[in-house]
Design an enzyme around this catalytic site. Sequence first.
Site, PDB file in Angstrom:
ATOM      1  N   ARG A   1       0.828  -1.206   0.000  1.00 54.13           N
ATOM      2  CA  ARG A   1       0.000   0.000   0.000  1.00 54.13           C
ATOM      3  C   ARG A   1       0.860   1.253   0.000  1.00 54.13           C
ATOM      4  O   ARG A   1       0.548   2.240  -0.641  1.00 54.13           O
ATOM      5  CB  ARG A   1      -0.871   0.037   1.256  1.00 54.13           C
ATOM      6  CG  ARG A   1      -1.958  -0.996   1.272  1.00 54.13           C
ATOM      7  CD  ARG A   1      -2.543  -1.135   2.683  1.00 54.13           C
ATOM      8  NE  ARG A   1      -3.508  -2.206   2.707  1.00 54.13           N
ATOM      9  CZ  ARG A   1      -4.778  -2.077   3.078  1.00 54.13           C
ATOM     10  NH1 ARG A   1      -5.217  -0.910   3.503  1.00 54.13           N
ATOM     11  NH2 ARG A   1      -5.599  -3.096   3.043  1.00 54.13           N
TER      12      ARG A   1
ATOM     13  N   GLU B   1     -10.641  -0.315  -5.795  1.00 55.62           N
ATOM     14  CA  GLU B   1     -11.085   0.646  -4.784  1.00 55.62           C
ATOM     15  C   GLU B   1     -10.102   1.799  -4.643  1.00 55.62           C
ATOM     16  O   GLU B   1      -8.900   1.622  -4.841  1.00 55.62           O
ATOM     17  CB  GLU B   1     -11.239  -0.067  -3.431  1.00 55.62           C
ATOM     18  CG  GLU B   1     -11.914   0.805  -2.355  1.00 55.62           C
ATOM     19  CD  GLU B   1     -12.055   0.115  -1.004  1.00 55.62           C
ATOM     20  OE1 GLU B   1     -11.144  -0.610  -0.596  1.00 55.62           O
ATOM     21  OE2 GLU B   1     -13.081   0.337  -0.337  1.00 55.62           O
TER      22      GLU B   1
HETATM   23  C1  B12 Z   1     -10.711   1.818  12.510  1.00 57.05           C
HETATM   24  C2  B12 Z   1      -9.887   0.719  11.900  1.00 57.05           C
HETATM   25  C3  B12 Z   1      -9.276   0.992  10.676  1.00 57.05           C
HETATM   26  C4  B12 Z   1      -9.378   2.335   9.955  1.00 57.05           C
HETATM   27  C5  B12 Z   1      -8.247   3.212  10.489  1.00 57.05           C
HETATM   28  C6  B12 Z   1      -8.407   4.682  10.229  1.00 57.05           C
HETATM   29  C7  B12 Z   1      -7.207   5.415  10.768  1.00 57.05           C
HETATM   30  N1  B12 Z   1      -6.379   5.938   9.918  1.00 57.05           N
HETATM   31  O1  B12 Z   1      -7.033   5.457  11.976  1.00 57.05           O
HETATM   32  C8  B12 Z   1      -9.141   1.889   8.505  1.00 57.05           C
HETATM   33  C9  B12 Z   1     -10.472   1.420   7.924  1.00 57.05           C
HETATM   34  C10 B12 Z   1      -8.555   2.928   7.551  1.00 57.05           C
HETATM   35  C11 B12 Z   1      -8.260   0.677   8.741  1.00 57.05           C
HETATM   36  C12 B12 Z   1      -7.325   0.237   7.862  1.00 57.05           C
HETATM   37  C13 B12 Z   1      -6.570  -0.904   8.050  1.00 57.05           C
HETATM   38  N2  B12 Z   1      -6.694  -1.805   9.032  1.00 57.05           N
HETATM   39 CO1  B12 Z   1      -7.810  -1.525  10.593  1.00 57.05          CO
HETATM   40  N3  B12 Z   1      -8.989  -1.485  12.065  1.00 57.05           N
HETATM   41  C14 B12 Z   1      -9.756  -0.545  12.552  1.00 57.05           C
HETATM   42  C15 B12 Z   1     -10.540  -1.076  13.771  1.00 57.05           C
HETATM   43  C16 B12 Z   1     -11.948  -1.382  13.320  1.00 57.05           C
HETATM   44  C17 B12 Z   1     -10.587  -0.134  14.972  1.00 57.05           C
HETATM   45  C18 B12 Z   1      -9.238   0.491  15.358  1.00 57.05           C
HETATM   46  C19 B12 Z   1      -9.476   1.690  16.240  1.00 57.05           C
HETATM   47  O2  B12 Z   1      -9.445   2.831  15.793  1.00 57.05           O
HETATM   48  N4  B12 Z   1      -9.764   1.461  17.517  1.00 57.05           N
HETATM   49  C20 B12 Z   1      -9.985   2.518  18.508  1.00 57.05           C
HETATM   50  C21 B12 Z   1      -8.715   2.731  19.307  1.00 57.05           C
HETATM   51  C22 B12 Z   1      -8.999   3.718  20.420  1.00 57.05           C
HETATM   52  O3  B12 Z   1      -8.368   1.486  19.875  1.00 57.05           O
HETATM   53  P1  B12 Z   1      -7.067   0.639  19.380  1.00 57.05           P
HETATM   54  O4  B12 Z   1      -6.602   1.177  18.105  1.00 57.05           O
HETATM   55  O5  B12 Z   1      -7.383  -0.788  19.485  1.00 57.05           O
HETATM   56  O6  B12 Z   1      -6.014   1.033  20.501  1.00 57.05           O
HETATM   57  C23 B12 Z   1      -6.067   0.489  21.831  1.00 57.05           C
HETATM   58  C24 B12 Z   1      -4.990  -0.555  22.073  1.00 57.05           C
HETATM   59  O7  B12 Z   1      -4.654  -1.262  20.926  1.00 57.05           O
HETATM   60  C25 B12 Z   1      -3.869   0.192  22.679  1.00 57.05           C
HETATM   61  N5  B12 Z   1      -2.896   0.929  21.880  1.00 57.05           N
HETATM   62  C26 B12 Z   1      -2.960   1.393  20.614  1.00 57.05           C
HETATM   63  N6  B12 Z   1      -1.862   2.082  20.301  1.00 57.05           N
HETATM   64  C27 B12 Z   1      -1.060   2.076  21.392  1.00 57.05           C
HETATM   65  C28 B12 Z   1       0.182   2.654  21.628  1.00 57.05           C
HETATM   66  C29 B12 Z   1       0.800   2.486  22.876  1.00 57.05           C
HETATM   67  C30 B12 Z   1       2.125   3.093  23.128  1.00 57.05           C
HETATM   68  C31 B12 Z   1       0.133   1.737  23.903  1.00 57.05           C
HETATM   69  C32 B12 Z   1       0.775   1.542  25.215  1.00 57.05           C
HETATM   70  C33 B12 Z   1      -1.127   1.168  23.658  1.00 57.05           C
HETATM   71  C34 B12 Z   1      -1.716   1.351  22.411  1.00 57.05           C
HETATM   72  O8  B12 Z   1      -4.553   1.125  23.465  1.00 57.05           O
HETATM   73  C35 B12 Z   1      -5.705   1.604  22.772  1.00 57.05           C
HETATM   74  C36 B12 Z   1      -6.786   1.915  23.739  1.00 57.05           C
HETATM   75  O9  B12 Z   1      -6.910   0.933  24.696  1.00 57.05           O
HETATM   76  C37 B12 Z   1      -9.741  -2.376  14.125  1.00 57.05           C
HETATM   77  C38 B12 Z   1     -10.561  -3.551  14.655  1.00 57.05           C
HETATM   78  C39 B12 Z   1     -11.280  -3.305  15.945  1.00 57.05           C
HETATM   79  N7  B12 Z   1     -10.599  -3.005  17.022  1.00 57.05           N
HETATM   80  O10 B12 Z   1     -12.449  -3.400  15.996  1.00 57.05           O
HETATM   81  C40 B12 Z   1      -9.089  -2.739  12.770  1.00 57.05           C
HETATM   82  C41 B12 Z   1      -7.739  -3.458  12.718  1.00 57.05           C
HETATM   83  C42 B12 Z   1      -6.817  -2.879  13.779  1.00 57.05           C
HETATM   84  N8  B12 Z   1      -7.223  -3.145  11.367  1.00 57.05           N
HETATM   85  C43 B12 Z   1      -6.517  -4.092  10.842  1.00 57.05           C
HETATM   86  C44 B12 Z   1      -5.849  -4.040   9.571  1.00 57.05           C
HETATM   87  C45 B12 Z   1      -5.054  -5.264   9.178  1.00 57.05           C
HETATM   88  C46 B12 Z   1      -5.935  -2.914   8.744  1.00 57.05           C
HETATM   89  C47 B12 Z   1      -5.296  -2.765   7.363  1.00 57.05           C
HETATM   90  C48 B12 Z   1      -3.849  -3.186   7.264  1.00 57.05           C
HETATM   91  C49 B12 Z   1      -6.165  -3.427   6.291  1.00 57.05           C
HETATM   92  C50 B12 Z   1      -6.170  -4.910   6.219  1.00 57.05           C
HETATM   93  N9  B12 Z   1      -5.176  -5.568   5.639  1.00 57.05           N
HETATM   94  O11 B12 Z   1      -7.123  -5.487   6.670  1.00 57.05           O
HETATM   95  C51 B12 Z   1      -5.467  -1.232   7.104  1.00 57.05           C
HETATM   96  C52 B12 Z   1      -4.284  -0.358   7.558  1.00 57.05           C
HETATM   97  C53 B12 Z   1      -3.296   0.004   6.502  1.00 57.05           C
HETATM   98  C54 B12 Z   1      -1.982   0.388   7.130  1.00 57.05           C
HETATM   99  N10 B12 Z   1      -1.092   0.954   6.338  1.00 57.05           N
HETATM  100  O12 B12 Z   1      -1.736   0.167   8.271  1.00 57.05           O
HETATM  101  C55 B12 Z   1      -6.521  -5.312  11.723  1.00 57.05           C
HETATM  102  C56 B12 Z   1      -5.206  -5.676  12.391  1.00 57.05           C
HETATM  103  C57 B12 Z   1      -5.029  -7.167  12.195  1.00 57.05           C
HETATM  104  C58 B12 Z   1      -3.981  -7.885  12.912  1.00 57.05           C
HETATM  105  N11 B12 Z   1      -3.118  -7.260  13.680  1.00 57.05           N
HETATM  106  O13 B12 Z   1      -3.991  -9.065  12.740  1.00 57.05           O
HETATM  107  C59 B12 Z   1      -7.746  -5.033  12.686  1.00 57.05           C
HETATM  108  C60 B12 Z   1      -7.650  -5.672  14.066  1.00 57.05           C
HETATM  109  C61 B12 Z   1      -9.014  -5.533  11.940  1.00 57.05           C
HETATM  110  C62 B12 Z   1      -8.992  -7.011  11.608  1.00 57.05           C
HETATM  111  N12 B12 Z   1      -9.630  -7.845  12.428  1.00 57.05           N
HETATM  112  O14 B12 Z   1      -8.436  -7.428  10.618  1.00 57.05           O
HETATM  113  N13 B12 Z   1      -8.517   0.122   9.962  1.00 57.05           N
END
Ligand code: B12
Lengths: 148, 470
Positions: free
Chosen positions: B85, B152
């Site tokens: 990407r 897309e």
């Molecule tokens: C929103 C989202 C997107 C949006 C992101 C928009 C943006 N630019 O922010 C879009 C649609 C664009 C997107 C794209 C992609 N996504 Co996405 N996304 C999500 C989703 C639905 C929610 C993430 C989110 O915003 N959560 C809200 C925040 C507040 O929570 P969080 O991110 O989980 O963070 C928490 C913890 O993880 C932690 N944390 C996060 N960062 C940090 C940093 C530190 C220092 C610490 C201590 C803790 C910490 O604390 C946070 C709060 O408790 C998740 C699935 C889900 N959770 O339901 C998938 C998910 C994270 N995405 C995923 C993937 C793979 C992608 C893509 C690579 C596409 C793909 N191949 O499927 C692309 C990204 C391209 C890239 N270059 O990285 C996967 C990761 C898979 C894995 N690890 O096996 C997930 C889990 C979905 C899935 N089941 O496949 N995504």
Amino acid sequence: MDTLHGRSERLVILGVAESDAHAVANHLIAMQLREHGFTVVNLGVCTPLADFADALDRHPRAEAVLIGSLNGHAHQDLRALPELRAAGRLRRPVVLGGNLSVGSRTTDADLQRLRDLGVDHILPDAGGLVLLLDMLDAAAREPEPQHG
Amino acid sequence: MADLHGLEISARTAAALPDWDDTVAYLASRPLPAVEVLRAADAAARPVVQPRCGVGGHGEMLGLLRELESAGPGILSVTIDSHTRLLRFDTASALLRRRPADLNGYPLVTHGWQRGRELTEAVAVPLEVRHGSPDGRDLFAVALAAGITSYEGGGIGYNLPYSKDVPLAHSLRAWQQVDALCGTLAASGVVVDRELFGTLTAVLVPPSTSLAVAVLEAVAAAREGVRCLSVAYPQGGEPHQDIAALRAVRSLAARYLDPAVEVFPVLHEFMGVFPRTPEYAGLLILQGGLLARLGGAAKVVSKTVQEAYGIPDAAANAAGVRTAALGTSDLLDFVRYDESRVAEEQHWIEREVAELVDPVLADGDLFAAVETAFAEGRLDIPFSASVHARSRVVPRRDRDGAIRYADSGSLPFSRAVLRRNAALLRDPEGARPRSLIDAATADIHYFLDKESRLPLRAPYGANSDTPPRY
Ligand code: B12
């Protein structure tokens, strides 16, 4: 780059790993730390490890380097850590959080692989971040143990 | 740089491609292009289902597509890994050699068009490449050579959510070339479906923000000769608002586009923080299918019960396709909802979109106008990954869960629009005051909260056992 100034002297470097564009947690963590008085040097998404090292050179008083990785590519994106450390750089606790492997289960082996690279602390979510930073800060202030 | 009928791609990618005539002939010989699937779904008034799917290894990808085909999708995806990407083809190829399972998608440029054709021929349904590249030109060239009839992305929606510092001028021009090549192909009878990623940053995206970006990209694409557009809108969580937004796709298309352009509304099932129990996640997936049908979508992109945890395995992904399809099925044809509430929502969505896009479209130079509007905050998206949007807008959910503007930053909204958003977000008397972060976090975790109030099984083995909280 975006620097949010907090009330105290405490400063951290924050960013998201090189191949990763997930921004929401990054925005929220920056706001949360700022509420707790930190100055946050936020490098944002898609940040190569070398950029974290450069930021630390510019802000040597940073307490820790906080890296998020949500897309499963943490290991590949942090592969330069041993090399940078060997060159005397990134000498601060590296705290990693997020979704740390590809697939629905992150195993102990996945986490060990990251620790082997030199990641110091792994947190499942950001809730425990301030507590960890306080503990690291207290430990850093403690006098070095006296030997002999 | 090499030039493929106006599409500028790297010399390396170009050198590996077949003759252009071969590509066109192969595309023309595809028995079922994506556009035909969309037309049929539209005529039947029942959306087809499409899963996202992509794994690193080629053999694994073939296996995944075959397994998913048995779940009955209308279209299948080739979801691309993050390195590809971001145009880091060397990293993708090194990782493919070392540990293909570490890739979060299929590195199509690295595998090459011949393997791409093997994917195309492995299944009877058409394929779409889903990625998130601010500059998807090399990938597009390989996808076409592979016989893939749906692609897309767009210059705004695949930039701001997906990269840190790519100027909009660059991504808009890159996508202009993609669209122009679609125009060239359309002239020789090959229609490529171009899906626009209205989902943006996926979390609390106000419908009018999503649709405004889609309208601008659609106008740009149509000018280059694109003949088939799928406009994707992300399920927000409040059914009336979601149905209204899908319907607005058609009315906005009628208002802003040449009728010769076929436009298909598409629902992306809930793209934010997903519920963690299989039961509740399954219900949301089912509801997405239903809402897609009620909103008149031609296609619904399904989720899986593993969404909260990581990239799903094939079985969970196939189950997601089936569940979404059940949501579109006639067993739920009895469902009725408040038509006047939907009509009211649709009216305001269209009005907000017009207030956002009309000033930009009035400018003679569309790309420059888009770029300045984002620089000045007259266009904006929440939680931008890119520094080229200000992210001064603060979305909130109202009491029914609909997404509104709590702070619209510098968006050029009329007093009437601002008043309505403010009124809908007014806290009830005596409500406990919360900080902006607490409120935003609660809104982001909307479905986790709903889920936690139901007597469901504890989430299964997971990355972390408790839902992430601040
Ligand atoms: C929103 C989202 C997107 C949006 C992101 C928009 C943006 N630019 O922010 C879009 C649609 C664009 C997107 C794209 C992609 N996504 Co996405 N996304 C999500 C989703 C639905 C929610 C993430 C989110 O915003 N959560 C809200 C925040 C507040 O929570 P969080 O991110 O989980 O963070 C928490 C913890 O993880 C932690 N944390 C996060 N960062 C940090 C940093 C530190 C220092 C610490 C201590 C803790 C910490 O604390 C946070 C709060 O408790 C998740 C699935 C889900 N959770 O339901 C998938 C998910 C994270 N995405 C995923 C993937 C793979 C992608 C893509 C690579 C596409 C793909 N191949 O499927 C692309 C990204 C391209 C890239 N270059 O990285 C996967 C990761 C898979 C894995 N690890 O096996 C997930 C889990 C979905 C899935 N089941 O496949 N995504």
